[in-house]
Write a protein that holds these residues in place. Structure first.
Motif, PDB file in Angstrom:
ATOM      1  N   LEU A 212     -17.981   1.096   3.275  1.00  0.00           N
ATOM      2  CA  LEU A 212     -16.684   1.525   2.522  1.00  0.00           C
ATOM      3  C   LEU A 212     -16.335   1.870   0.696  1.00  0.00           C
ATOM      4  CD1 LEU A 212     -14.294   0.033   5.168  1.00  0.00           C
ATOM      5  CD2 LEU A 212     -14.565   2.416   4.787  1.00  0.00           C
ATOM      6  N   PHE A 213     -16.143   2.219   0.655  1.00  0.00           N
ATOM      7  CA  PHE A 213     -16.155   2.942  -1.179  1.00  0.00           C
ATOM      8  C   PHE A 213     -14.815   2.833  -1.573  1.00  0.00           C
ATOM      9  CE2 PHE A 213     -20.420   3.862   0.318  1.00  0.00           C
ATOM     10  CZ  PHE A 213     -20.794   3.114  -0.159  1.00  0.00           C
ATOM     11  N   GLY A 214     -14.709   2.735  -2.876  1.00  0.00           N
ATOM     12  CA  GLY A 214     -13.584   3.087  -3.618  1.00  0.00           C
ATOM     13  C   GLY A 214     -12.657   2.012  -4.490  1.00  0.00           C
ATOM     14  N   LYS A 215     -11.610   2.196  -5.219  1.00  0.00           N
ATOM     15  CA  LYS A 215     -11.209   1.599  -6.456  1.00  0.00           C
ATOM     16  C   LYS A 215     -10.338  -0.136  -5.436  1.00  0.00           C
ATOM     17  CE  LYS A 215      -6.807   4.100  -6.216  1.00  0.00           C
ATOM     18  NZ  LYS A 215      -5.408   4.469  -6.760  1.00  0.00           N
ATOM     19  N   ASN A 216      -9.501   0.527  -4.058  1.00  0.00           N
ATOM     20  CA  ASN A 216      -9.376  -0.293  -3.226  1.00  0.00           C
ATOM     21  C   ASN A 216     -10.592  -1.468  -2.766  1.00  0.00           C
ATOM     22  OD1 ASN A 216      -6.229  -0.043  -3.254  1.00  0.00           O
ATOM     23  ND2 ASN A 216      -6.899   2.323  -1.886  1.00  0.00           N
ATOM     24  N   VAL A 217     -11.493  -1.208  -2.301  1.00  0.00           N
ATOM     25  CA  VAL A 217     -12.394  -1.817  -2.236  1.00  0.00           C
ATOM     26  C   VAL A 217     -12.873  -2.630  -3.242  1.00  0.00           C
ATOM     27  CG1 VAL A 217     -15.329  -2.164  -1.304  1.00  0.00           C
ATOM     28  CG2 VAL A 217     -13.392  -0.152  -0.112  1.00  0.00           C
ATOM     29  N   ALA A 218     -13.255  -2.406  -4.249  1.00  0.00           N
ATOM     30  CA  ALA A 218     -12.950  -3.126  -5.413  1.00  0.00           C
ATOM     31  C   ALA A 218     -11.804  -4.310  -5.309  1.00  0.00           C
ATOM     32  CB  ALA A 218     -13.348  -1.998  -7.088  1.00  0.00           C
ATOM     33  N   MET A 219     -11.087  -4.074  -5.462  1.00  0.00           N
ATOM     34  CA  MET A 219      -9.586  -4.827  -5.836  1.00  0.00           C
ATOM     35  C   MET A 219      -9.501  -5.917  -4.806  1.00  0.00           C
ATOM     36  SD  MET A 219      -6.770  -5.462  -7.146  1.00  0.00           S
ATOM     37  CE  MET A 219      -4.985  -5.799  -6.616  1.00  0.00           C
ATOM     38  N   ALA A 220      -9.556  -5.607  -3.443  1.00  0.00           N
ATOM     39  CA  ALA A 220     -10.136  -6.573  -2.749  1.00  0.00           C
ATOM     40  C   ALA A 220     -11.628  -7.990  -2.914  1.00  0.00           C
ATOM     41  CB  ALA A 220     -10.409  -5.868  -1.061  1.00  0.00           C
ATOM     42  N   VAL A 234      -4.589 -13.333  -1.180  1.00  0.00           N
ATOM     43  CA  VAL A 234      -3.829 -11.988  -0.703  1.00  0.00           C
ATOM     44  C   VAL A 234      -3.216 -10.762  -1.552  1.00  0.00           C
ATOM     45  CG1 VAL A 234      -3.659 -11.991   2.114  1.00  0.00           C
ATOM     46  CG2 VAL A 234      -1.285 -12.108   0.324  1.00  0.00           C
ATOM     47  N   SER A 235      -3.069  -9.818  -2.173  1.00  0.00           N
ATOM     48  CA  SER A 235      -2.585  -9.044  -2.995  1.00  0.00           C
ATOM     49  C   SER A 235      -1.225  -8.591  -2.508  1.00  0.00           C
ATOM     50  CB  SER A 235      -4.161  -7.030  -3.038  1.00  0.00           C
ATOM     51  OG  SER A 235      -2.663  -7.248  -1.914  1.00  0.00           O
ATOM     52  N   ASP A 236      -0.694  -8.199  -3.485  1.00  0.00           N
ATOM     53  CA  ASP A 236       0.775  -7.659  -2.909  1.00  0.00           C
ATOM     54  C   ASP A 236       0.243  -6.572  -2.058  1.00  0.00           C
ATOM     55  OD1 ASP A 236       3.020  -8.366  -4.372  1.00  0.00           O
ATOM     56  OD2 ASP A 236       3.822  -7.339  -5.487  1.00  0.00           O
ATOM     57  N   ASP A 237       0.067  -6.094  -1.788  1.00  0.00           N
ATOM     58  CA  ASP A 237       0.104  -5.351  -1.116  1.00  0.00           C
ATOM     59  C   ASP A 237       0.342  -5.732   0.510  1.00  0.00           C
ATOM     60  OD1 ASP A 237       0.444  -3.396  -3.300  1.00  0.00           O
ATOM     61  OD2 ASP A 237      -1.530  -2.148  -2.833  1.00  0.00           O
ATOM     62  N   ILE A 238      -1.015  -7.170   0.508  1.00  0.00           N
ATOM     63  CA  ILE A 238      -0.682  -7.340   1.739  1.00  0.00           C
ATOM     64  C   ILE A 238       0.748  -8.358   2.000  1.00  0.00           C
ATOM     65  CG2 ILE A 238      -1.677  -9.336   2.723  1.00  0.00           C
ATOM     66  CD1 ILE A 238      -3.415  -6.529   2.841  1.00  0.00           C
ATOM     67  N   ARG A 239       1.470  -8.952   1.053  1.00  0.00           N
ATOM     68  CA  ARG A 239       2.042  -9.557   0.889  1.00  0.00           C
ATOM     69  C   ARG A 239       3.228  -8.130   1.056  1.00  0.00           C
ATOM     70  NH1 ARG A 239       7.242  -9.875  -2.092  1.00  0.00           N
ATOM     71  NH2 ARG A 239       8.899 -11.796  -2.216  1.00  0.00           N
ATOM     72  N   THR A 256      -2.152 -12.589 -11.861  1.00  0.00           N
ATOM     73  CA  THR A 256      -3.924 -12.686 -13.239  1.00  0.00           C
ATOM     74  C   THR A 256      -4.576 -11.335 -13.400  1.00  0.00           C
ATOM     75  OG1 THR A 256      -6.207 -13.568 -12.876  1.00  0.00           O
ATOM     76  CG2 THR A 256      -4.846 -12.339 -11.181  1.00  0.00           C
ATOM     77  N   GLU A 257      -5.838 -11.304 -13.879  1.00  0.00           N
ATOM     78  CA  GLU A 257      -6.220 -10.432 -14.577  1.00  0.00           C
ATOM     79  C   GLU A 257      -6.987 -10.004 -13.670  1.00  0.00           C
ATOM     80  OE1 GLU A 257      -6.604 -10.205 -18.498  1.00  0.00           O
ATOM     81  OE2 GLU A 257      -4.639  -9.468 -19.215  1.00  0.00           O
ATOM     82  N   LEU A 258      -7.119  -9.131 -12.992  1.00  0.00           N
ATOM     83  CA  LEU A 258      -8.452  -8.707 -12.470  1.00  0.00           C
ATOM     84  C   LEU A 258     -10.136  -8.194 -13.047  1.00  0.00           C
ATOM     85  CD1 LEU A 258      -6.663  -8.316  -8.932  1.00  0.00           C
ATOM     86  CD2 LEU A 258      -7.703  -9.726 -10.040  1.00  0.00           C
ATOM     87  N   HIS A 265      -1.990  -8.783 -12.208  1.00  0.00           N
ATOM     88  CA  HIS A 265      -1.340  -8.218 -10.650  1.00  0.00           C
ATOM     89  C   HIS A 265      -1.112  -9.216  -9.752  1.00  0.00           C
ATOM     90  CE1 HIS A 265      -4.015  -4.091 -11.179  1.00  0.00           C
ATOM     91  NE2 HIS A 265      -4.227  -5.131 -11.497  1.00  0.00           N
ATOM     92  N   ARG A 266      -0.151  -9.282  -9.334  1.00  0.00           N
ATOM     93  CA  ARG A 266       0.303 -10.918  -8.283  1.00  0.00           C
ATOM     94  C   ARG A 266      -0.576 -11.109  -7.843  1.00  0.00           C
ATOM     95  NH1 ARG A 266       5.941 -13.642  -8.639  1.00  0.00           N
ATOM     96  NH2 ARG A 266       4.351 -14.228 -10.751  1.00  0.00           N
ATOM     97  N   LEU A 267      -1.176 -12.319  -7.202  1.00  0.00           N
ATOM     98  CA  LEU A 267      -1.601 -12.439  -6.044  1.00  0.00           C
ATOM     99  C   LEU A 267      -1.125 -13.759  -5.191  1.00  0.00           C
ATOM    100  CD1 LEU A 267      -5.357 -12.997  -7.143  1.00  0.00           C
ATOM    101  CD2 LEU A 267      -3.897 -10.268  -6.297  1.00  0.00           C
ATOM    102  N   TRP A 268      -1.031 -14.139  -3.957  1.00  0.00           N
ATOM    103  CA  TRP A 268      -0.347 -15.081  -2.858  1.00  0.00           C
ATOM    104  C   TRP A 268      -1.254 -15.803  -2.310  1.00  0.00           C
ATOM    105  CZ3 TRP A 268       4.826 -15.442  -4.016  1.00  0.00           C
ATOM    106  CH2 TRP A 268       5.315 -14.113  -4.401  1.00  0.00           C
ATOM    107  N   GLU A 269      -1.461 -16.986  -2.136  1.00  0.00           N
ATOM    108  CA  GLU A 269      -2.119 -17.630  -1.176  1.00  0.00           C
ATOM    109  C   GLU A 269      -1.366 -17.810  -0.104  1.00  0.00           C
ATOM    110  OE1 GLU A 269      -3.483 -21.930  -1.013  1.00  0.00           O
ATOM    111  OE2 GLU A 269      -2.327 -21.994  -2.354  1.00  0.00           O
TER     112      GLU A 269
END
Length: 273
Positions: A212-220, A234-239, A256-258, A265-269
């Motif tokens: 799998l490739f693409g910007k969302n793979v890189a984001m993960a 997890v990302s804000d999209d997962i939340r 945080t910056e990625l 980007h807001r990340l959640w534990e």
């Protein structure tokens, strides 16, 4: 006169069908050659021009012989039926991997995991003990992935790239991995504890040769890089996708910056109880 026209029409239709079948098989042969080239390129063993040409000729000749044999054994009708079956099978093969991981809306949830400080741990244990420890880790991760319907896209030494249809299943698998690592059921992992970090994001992705490739793979991958040992981020999209899931609790939202991805980007534990 009418009979002659009918016979001529049938012959032309059969010739056209034969050309279509031959073309499909030729395209398939070329695709297989390209796949082989890609595999060898990754291994640093690129095919020479002469080898590529010889491979194509070999594939085309084999396809032509196979077609002639089917005409001889089954007639044109049998050939057409066989070709229809081949087309159906090829279509199924082409979509198998993406079908395993894509939700109905075409999105996929991607989980990355890896072992914290793996290089130092390898140095400390030595290669033989490290490989055995990895075996226990891999067995544990694979069991959790299977339990929640995930698909292992690839193993990356001390970590995994895993795809799920539903964000909730990915998060539950991540929790399962952390729980299994901490419960002490594996003797080797109990003797040499490891800490695994997990990152999860969802979105569309491009599938090629089972990867799998693409910007969302890189984001993960970037989300996972922000996690600490024993942590699931997890990302804000997962939340957003988990807003009505009651058995998953998210805490400690942080901005945080990625690396390589513009913006903050807001990340959640994920709370692992």
């Amino acid at each position: 006169m009418i009979e002659a026209v009918i016979i001529l029409s049938v012959l032309l239709a059969l010739m056209l069908a034969g050309l279509i079948v031959w073309h499909v098989r030729l395209v398939r042969s070329r695709r297989e050659v390209e796949r082989l080239r890609e595999v060898l390129r990754r291994q640093g063993k690129g095919l020479t021009r002469r080898e590529r040409r010889a491979q194509r000729v070999k594939e085309i000749v084999e396809s032509a012989v196979d077609t002639a044999t089917k005409v001889r054994d089954r007639g044109v009708a049998g050939l057409l039926m066989s070709s229809m079956e081949d087309l159906a099978r090829w279509s199924q093969e082409d979509r198998t991997e993406i079908a395993k991981v894509a939700a109905r809306d075409g999105t996929v949830t991607i989980l990355f995991s890896d072992i914290e400080d793996s290089t130092a741990l390898n140095e400390q244990l030595g290669d033989d003990s490290w490989v055995r420890l990895l075996g226990s880790h891999d067995k544990l991760v694979r069991a959790c992935v299977e339990s929640f319907g995930g698909h292992i896209v690839k193993s990356q030494g001390d970590g995994f790239m895993i795809a799920f249809s539903a964000p909730a299943d990915a998060v539950r698998a991540g929790i399962g991995i952390q729980d299994a690592l901490s419960d002490g059921s594996d003797r080797r992992l109990r003797r040499t504890p490891i800490r695994v970090r997990v990152g999860i994001h969802c979105g569309t992705a491009i599938e090629r040769d089972g990867d799998l490739f693409g910007k969302n793979v890189a984001m993960a991958a970037r989300v996972a890089a922000q996690a600490g040992g024993g942590e699931i981020l997890v990302s804000d999209d997962i939340r957003a996708a988990l807003h009505d899931v009651e058995d998953i609790v998210l805490v400690d939202g942080r901005d945080t910056e990625l690396k390589g991805i513009p913006g903050v980007h807001r990340l959640w534990e994920v709370a692992v109880i």
